[in-house]
Design a protein around this motif. Structure first.
Motif, mmCIF file in Angstrom:
data_model
loop_
_atom_site.group_PDB
_atom_site.id
_atom_site.type_symbol
_atom_site.label_atom_id
_atom_site.label_comp_id
_atom_site.label_asym_id
_atom_site.label_seq_id
_atom_site.Cartn_x
_atom_site.Cartn_y
_atom_site.Cartn_z
ATOM 1 N N TYR A 158 -19.931 41.439 19.541
ATOM 2 C CA TYR A 158 -19.536 42.832 19.787
ATOM 3 C C TYR A 158 -19.748 43.194 21.266
ATOM 4 C CZ TYR A 158 -19.546 47.925 19.660
ATOM 5 O OH TYR A 158 -19.285 49.245 19.919
ATOM 6 N N ASP A 182 -22.082 52.462 20.588
ATOM 7 C CA ASP A 182 -21.761 52.833 19.200
ATOM 8 C C ASP A 182 -23.034 53.197 18.440
ATOM 9 O OD1 ASP A 182 -21.129 52.524 16.284
ATOM 10 O OD2 ASP A 182 -19.154 52.031 17.099
ATOM 11 N N LEU A 223 -26.445 49.187 22.831
ATOM 12 C CA LEU A 223 -25.676 49.793 21.732
ATOM 13 C C LEU A 223 -25.702 51.315 21.801
ATOM 14 C CD1 LEU A 223 -26.492 47.563 18.654
ATOM 15 C CD2 LEU A 223 -24.344 47.718 19.906
ATOM 16 N N LEU A 257 -23.785 41.032 16.859
ATOM 17 C CA LEU A 257 -24.050 41.897 18.010
ATOM 18 C C LEU A 257 -23.667 41.228 19.325
ATOM 19 C CD1 LEU A 257 -27.475 43.369 16.921
ATOM 20 C CD2 LEU A 257 -25.272 44.557 16.987
ATOM 21 N N LYS A 286 -17.047 44.151 24.260
ATOM 22 C CA LYS A 286 -17.122 45.433 24.973
ATOM 23 C C LYS A 286 -17.397 45.258 26.466
ATOM 24 C CE LYS A 286 -16.480 48.197 21.529
ATOM 25 N NZ LYS A 286 -15.222 48.932 21.432
ATOM 26 N N LYS A 319 -23.379 54.317 15.338
ATOM 27 C CA LYS A 319 -23.425 53.840 13.942
ATOM 28 C C LYS A 319 -23.890 52.387 13.885
ATOM 29 C CE LYS A 319 -20.144 57.003 11.883
ATOM 30 N NZ LYS A 319 -18.756 57.215 11.497
ATOM 31 N N LEU A 320 -23.381 51.574 14.797
ATOM 32 C CA LEU A 320 -23.811 50.179 14.853
ATOM 33 C C LEU A 320 -25.288 50.110 15.259
ATOM 34 C CD1 LEU A 320 -23.130 47.204 14.535
ATOM 35 C CD2 LEU A 320 -22.238 47.226 16.880
ATOM 36 N N SER A 361 -17.803 44.303 10.208
ATOM 37 C CA SER A 361 -16.547 45.022 10.457
ATOM 38 C C SER A 361 -16.389 45.422 11.932
ATOM 39 C CB SER A 361 -16.468 46.263 9.564
ATOM 40 O OG SER A 361 -17.447 47.214 9.960
ATOM 41 N N TYR A 362 -17.433 45.272 12.715
ATOM 42 C CA TYR A 362 -17.374 45.656 14.124
ATOM 43 C C TYR A 362 -16.793 44.557 15.008
ATOM 44 C CZ TYR A 362 -19.908 49.961 13.303
ATOM 45 O OH TYR A 362 -20.260 51.210 12.874
ATOM 46 N N ILE A 363 -16.624 43.363 14.460
ATOM 47 C CA ILE A 363 -16.054 42.282 15.299
ATOM 48 C C ILE A 363 -14.787 41.713 14.668
ATOM 49 C CG2 ILE A 363 -18.200 41.660 16.430
ATOM 50 C CD1 ILE A 363 -18.346 39.203 14.550
ATOM 51 N N GLN A 421 -21.913 45.186 6.629
ATOM 52 C CA GLN A 421 -21.232 46.311 7.287
ATOM 53 C C GLN A 421 -21.040 46.050 8.778
ATOM 54 O OE1 GLN A 421 -22.502 50.416 6.473
ATOM 55 N NE2 GLN A 421 -23.653 49.589 4.732
ATOM 56 N N MET A 422 -22.020 45.402 9.384
ATOM 57 C CA MET A 422 -21.928 45.098 10.822
ATOM 58 C C MET A 422 -20.745 44.179 11.120
ATOM 59 S SD MET A 422 -25.978 44.554 11.681
ATOM 60 C CE MET A 422 -25.823 44.320 13.445
#
Length: 130
Positions: free
Chosen positions: A61, A87, A83, A58, A65, A89-90, A128-130, A125-126
């Motif tokens: 991420y 996003d 957040l 986080l 951003k 979903k995140l 994949s956000y970075i 899964q998280m």
């Protein structure tokens, strides 16, 4: 994953390392039987380690951003508020991970293999956000 001494890990690699450490603690020390962990001490340790991976993700991420305006969040509310604007979903993953790993795993020391595994999968899964 072998780390070279002169190259620091990327935030994603560091989070991956935390997740791997959490899985190792659960596999080697927590003891699993009939869908429950036997030793809560190690469940708490692993859950805390995996939750730390989520926070690393986080932070990276938000840094990506927010750029130069980034400051490290000081609370779960700070993470969720920021957040919510970026996003959904995140945000949903964070809320789940907070409940599964931080509250149930770390604070309450759940013996539920399902709860902890779901939390670990959500942190994955998280990534994949970075």
């Amino acid at each position: 994953m072998a780390q070279q001494h002169n190259q620091p890990l990327t935030p994603a690699q560091e989070a991956e390392r935390y997740l791997e450490n959490a899985r190792q603690i659960l596999t080697e020390k927590a003891g699993k039987k009939d869908g429950l962990y036997a030793d809560v001490k190690y469940v708490k340790m692993a859950a805390g380690t995996a939750y730390s991976a989520a926070l690393l993700i986080l932070d990276e991420y938000l840094l990506q951003k927010e750029g130069i305006h980034f400051t490290k969040p000081k609370s779960i509310e700070d993470y969720t508020n920021r957040l919510r604007k970026l996003d959904k979903k995140l945000l949903a993953l964070l809320v789940d991970v907070y409940d599964e790993l931080h509250i149930a795993g770390y604070y309450h020391g759940t013996q539920s293999v399902n709860t902890i595994q779901t939390g670990l999968n959500n942190v994955r899964q998280m990534l994949s956000y970075i």
